[in-house]
Design a protein around this motif. Structure first.
Motif, short mmCIF file in Angstrom:
data_model
loop_
_atom_site.label_atom_id
_atom_site.label_comp_id
_atom_site.label_asym_id
_atom_site.label_seq_id
_atom_site.Cartn_x
_atom_site.Cartn_y
_atom_site.Cartn_z
N VAL A 13 54.11 46.94 11.74
CA VAL A 13 53.23 46.59 10.63
C VAL A 13 52.66 45.22 10.92
O VAL A 13 53.31 44.40 11.57
CB VAL A 13 54.01 46.60 9.28
CG1 VAL A 13 55.12 45.55 9.28
CG2 VAL A 13 53.09 46.40 8.10
N GLY A 14 51.44 44.98 10.51
CA GLY A 14 50.83 43.70 10.82
C GLY A 14 49.97 43.19 9.69
O GLY A 14 49.56 43.94 8.80
N TYR A 39 58.81 46.00 13.64
CA TYR A 39 58.11 44.96 14.40
C TYR A 39 56.95 44.46 13.52
O TYR A 39 56.04 45.22 13.19
CB TYR A 39 57.57 45.51 15.71
CG TYR A 39 58.64 45.81 16.73
CD1 TYR A 39 58.94 44.89 17.73
CD2 TYR A 39 59.35 47.01 16.69
CE1 TYR A 39 59.93 45.17 18.68
CE2 TYR A 39 60.34 47.29 17.63
CZ TYR A 39 60.62 46.36 18.62
OH TYR A 39 61.60 46.64 19.54
N VAL A 40 57.02 43.20 13.15
CA VAL A 40 56.00 42.60 12.29
C VAL A 40 55.09 41.72 13.13
O VAL A 40 55.55 40.77 13.78
CB VAL A 40 56.63 41.75 11.16
CG1 VAL A 40 55.54 41.27 10.20
CG2 VAL A 40 57.69 42.53 10.42
N GLY A 41 53.80 42.03 13.12
CA GLY A 41 52.83 41.19 13.79
C GLY A 41 52.13 40.31 12.75
O GLY A 41 51.54 40.83 11.80
N VAL A 42 52.22 39.00 12.92
CA VAL A 42 51.60 38.06 11.98
C VAL A 42 50.40 37.40 12.68
O VAL A 42 50.54 36.87 13.78
CB VAL A 42 52.61 36.99 11.52
CG1 VAL A 42 51.95 36.03 10.53
CG2 VAL A 42 53.84 37.64 10.90
N VAL A 67 66.78 45.64 11.37
CA VAL A 67 66.44 44.68 12.43
C VAL A 67 64.95 44.38 12.34
O VAL A 67 64.11 45.28 12.37
CB VAL A 67 66.78 45.25 13.82
CG1 VAL A 67 66.38 44.25 14.91
CG2 VAL A 67 68.27 45.57 13.90
N VAL A 68 64.62 43.11 12.21
CA VAL A 68 63.22 42.70 12.06
C VAL A 68 62.82 41.81 13.22
O VAL A 68 63.45 40.77 13.48
CB VAL A 68 63.00 41.94 10.73
CG1 VAL A 68 61.55 41.50 10.60
CG2 VAL A 68 63.41 42.81 9.54
N HIS A 69 61.79 42.23 13.95
CA HIS A 69 61.24 41.44 15.05
C HIS A 69 59.88 40.91 14.62
O HIS A 69 59.01 41.69 14.23
CB HIS A 69 61.06 42.29 16.32
CG HIS A 69 62.32 42.94 16.80
ND1 HIS A 69 63.27 42.26 17.54
CD2 HIS A 69 62.79 44.21 16.65
CE1 HIS A 69 64.26 43.08 17.84
NE2 HIS A 69 64.00 44.27 17.31
N VAL A 70 59.69 39.61 14.68
CA VAL A 70 58.42 39.00 14.29
C VAL A 70 57.73 38.42 15.52
O VAL A 70 58.36 37.71 16.31
CB VAL A 70 58.63 37.90 13.24
CG1 VAL A 70 57.28 37.28 12.85
CG2 VAL A 70 59.32 38.45 12.00
N SER A 71 56.46 38.76 15.68
CA SER A 71 55.68 38.21 16.79
C SER A 71 54.31 37.79 16.27
O SER A 71 53.93 38.12 15.14
CB SER A 71 55.52 39.25 17.91
OG SER A 71 54.84 40.40 17.44
N THR A 72 53.58 37.06 17.08
CA THR A 72 52.27 36.55 16.68
C THR A 72 51.16 37.44 17.23
O THR A 72 51.13 37.74 18.43
CB THR A 72 52.07 35.11 17.21
OG1 THR A 72 53.11 34.28 16.70
CG2 THR A 72 50.72 34.56 16.76
N LEU A 73 50.28 37.89 16.35
CA LEU A 73 49.13 38.69 16.78
C LEU A 73 48.07 37.77 17.36
O LEU A 73 47.76 36.71 16.81
CB LEU A 73 48.54 39.46 15.59
CG LEU A 73 49.40 40.57 14.98
CD1 LEU A 73 48.71 41.16 13.75
CD2 LEU A 73 49.67 41.67 16.01
N SER A 74 47.52 38.18 18.49
CA SER A 74 46.45 37.43 19.14
C SER A 74 45.35 38.42 19.51
O SER A 74 45.31 39.54 19.00
CB SER A 74 46.99 36.72 20.38
OG SER A 74 47.41 37.68 21.36
N LYS A 75 44.48 38.01 20.39
CA LYS A 75 43.41 38.91 20.81
C LYS A 75 43.89 39.95 21.83
O LYS A 75 43.15 40.85 22.19
CB LYS A 75 42.25 38.09 21.38
CG LYS A 75 41.58 37.20 20.33
CD LYS A 75 40.43 36.38 20.90
CE LYS A 75 39.81 35.51 19.82
NZ LYS A 75 38.69 34.67 20.33
N LYS A 76 45.13 39.82 22.26
CA LYS A 76 45.72 40.81 23.15
C LYS A 76 46.12 42.05 22.36
O LYS A 76 46.34 41.98 21.14
CB LYS A 76 46.94 40.23 23.85
CG LYS A 76 46.65 39.04 24.75
CD LYS A 76 47.93 38.51 25.38
CE LYS A 76 47.65 37.31 26.27
NZ LYS A 76 48.91 36.77 26.88
N PRO A 77 46.27 43.22 23.02
CA PRO A 77 46.71 44.43 22.31
C PRO A 77 48.07 44.21 21.66
O PRO A 77 48.96 43.60 22.26
CB PRO A 77 46.78 45.48 23.42
CG PRO A 77 45.84 45.00 24.47
CD PRO A 77 45.93 43.50 24.43
#
Length: 214
Positions: free
Chosen positions: A33-34, A60-63, A100-110
């Motif tokens: 989810v993002g 997996y959370v994309g912020v 289990v929650v994984h947080v990552s940063t959304l960028s211009k990459k896929p």
């Protein structure tokens, strides 16, 4: 869900512009989810709650990173990335202790939903279905042997006479700009922010929410 088979009644995606009937969808081990998740509000909570419901083990959370938000209205009032990430994680963990929650940063990459074959479901808002379908195609091209990416769409909850809650409006309010809202003849003086006693919502706000947020 029943004890025999884990399944949940949500909206499986039928494509942009097509009806989305209620349907039973299978749970997924890993779900993505993002979003921006600025000033975490009721709409964000609905989206994150749906992801927690569908996921069996992890989300997996994309912020959205700062470089994706330069064109946002009142971008200078956006909460820091670390705050937005922390709030999204905390809410998800409160929904499902042990998830289990994984947080990552959304960028211009896929995003990971495109590049990680372990993720088999993407939870999005109804308004972003077009982008979600584009990610489906990118995933098929990048991982032709991976399981398909199912999309679960969460509809906007509309309250008659009130605008949709948005982070942009909350930032505008913080900046001192109060947008003009349609007058509602059912409310005292037509003020869209005032309910008659018998017109108040029948549900309670989430702990920590102001009346303005729902």
């Amino acid at each position: 869900p029943s004890l025999g088979k884990k399944s949940y009644t949500l909206h499986p995606c039928e494509g942009v512009g097509k009806p989305i009937p209620d349907g039973v969808i299978a749970a997924h081990k890993c779900v993505a989810v993002g979003g921006t998740f600025d000033r975490l509000h009721a709409g964000h909570r609905l989206l994150l709650s749906a992801a927690a419901l569908v996921a069996e083990e992890c989300v997996y959370v994309g912020v959205s990173g700062d470089d994706l938000l330069t064109e946002k209205k009142h971008a200078e009032l956006l909460e820091p990335l670390v705050t937005r990430s922390k709030n999204a994680r905390a809410y998800l963990e409160s929904c499902r202790p042990g998830l289990v929650v994984h947080v990552s940063t959304l960028s211009k990459k896929p995003p990971l939903a495109v590049t990680d074959a372990n993720i088999t479901c993407l939870v999005v808002s109804r308004e972003t279905l077009k982008g979600a379908e584009a990610l489906q195609k990118m995933r098929r091209d990048a991982l032709p042997d991976a399981p398909p990416l199912e999309i679960v769409a969460v509809d906007v909850v509309a309250v008659e006479g009130r605008p949709k809650v948005s982070s942009s409006d909350l930032r505008a309010k913080a900046a001192g700009f109060v947008p003009e809202r349609p007058r509602d003849p059912r409310r005292p003086g037509g003020d869209p922010n005032i309910y008659n006693v018998d017109r108040r919502p029948t549900f309670a706000p989430h702990k920590g929410m102001s009346f303005e947020e729902y």
